[in-house]
Design a protein around this motif. Structure first.
Motif, short mmCIF file in Angstrom:
data_model
loop_
_atom_site.label_atom_id
_atom_site.label_comp_id
_atom_site.label_asym_id
_atom_site.label_seq_id
_atom_site.Cartn_x
_atom_site.Cartn_y
_atom_site.Cartn_z
N MET A 1 0.85 -1.19 0.00
CA MET A 1 0.00 0.00 0.00
C MET A 1 0.88 1.24 0.00
O MET A 1 1.89 1.29 0.67
CB MET A 1 -0.90 0.00 1.24
N ARG A 7 -7.71 3.95 2.46
CA ARG A 7 -8.01 2.52 2.33
C ARG A 7 -9.47 2.37 1.92
O ARG A 7 -10.37 2.86 2.60
CB ARG A 7 -7.72 1.81 3.64
N ARG A 49 -11.85 -4.52 5.73
CA ARG A 49 -12.24 -4.24 4.33
C ARG A 49 -13.58 -4.91 4.02
O ARG A 49 -14.41 -4.33 3.34
CB ARG A 49 -11.18 -4.75 3.37
N THR A 74 -6.64 -5.84 -6.43
CA THR A 74 -6.24 -4.66 -5.66
C THR A 74 -5.64 -3.67 -6.65
O THR A 74 -5.13 -4.06 -7.71
CB THR A 74 -5.21 -4.99 -4.57
N GLN A 88 -5.84 6.41 -3.41
CA GLN A 88 -6.60 5.31 -2.82
C GLN A 88 -5.93 3.96 -3.05
O GLN A 88 -5.44 3.67 -4.14
CB GLN A 88 -8.02 5.27 -3.40
N ASP A 89 -5.96 3.14 -2.00
CA ASP A 89 -5.55 1.75 -2.04
C ASP A 89 -6.85 0.94 -2.03
O ASP A 89 -7.51 0.85 -0.99
CB ASP A 89 -4.68 1.45 -0.81
N TRP A 91 -9.39 -2.38 -2.69
CA TRP A 91 -9.57 -3.83 -2.75
C TRP A 91 -10.95 -4.09 -3.32
O TRP A 91 -11.94 -3.53 -2.84
CB TRP A 91 -9.48 -4.44 -1.36
#
Length: 162
Positions: A1, A7, A49, A74, A88-89, A91
């Protein structure tokens, strides 16, 4: 990340006909600057998440009856929106539902100013559209998902910097 990135949990929600649900977003001050994207958003507090994926799906679509599946992809993305740059990271989780009626229940003020609606898309419609869709490879990724099933390990998508 990437350090300092927001997140985010996103949901690739499929209905019984393998259509994917996308939201239609736009710049709050410019409805012509528009795109389609998967439901989801930033984590709140210490939620996981998966918890964020479920919460965001309810807030943005009203759909509560889902089967949350595996983590598919991801990616890191960075883009301008509402006068600032977002990092932004993200998933992306697979989810399935039998319910196709939507009723957003908890849009934020910014979302109310920047989301014009949502719709279910077939893989063929996604492949044929000239509209902007994020992630940009979603049509290809969805086709592979439907043909081959979820990947054994989550795919790391190329970063998208807009």
């Amino acid at each position: 990340m990437t350090s300092g990135a927001r997140r985010v949990a996103r949901v690739v929600l499929l209905d019984p006909d393998d259509r994917v649900l996308l939201l239609h977003g736009h710049e709050p001050e410019d409805r012509d600057d528009a795109w389609w994207f998967t439901p989801g958003g930033g984590l709140e507090g210490d939620e996981s998440r998966e918890e964020a994926a479920r919460r965001e799906l309810v807030e943005e679509t009203g759909i509560t009856d889902i089967e949350l599946g595996p983590l598919l992809w991801t990616r890191f993305c960075s883009f301008p929106f509402d006068g600032r740059r977002w990092h932004q990271d993200e998933w992306y989780f697979l989810a399935r539902t039998t319910r196709t009626a939507t009723a957003p229940q908890g849009l934020t003020g910014l979302e109310r100013r920047s989301v014009a609606g949502l719709r279910w898309w077939t893989s063929a419609e996604l492949l044929a559209t000239r509209e902007t869709v994020y992630p940009t490879r979603l049509a290809e990724l969805l086709r592979t998902l439907l043909d081959e099933g979820p990947p054994c390990e989550p795919l790391v998508l190329a970063p998208e910097i807009v």
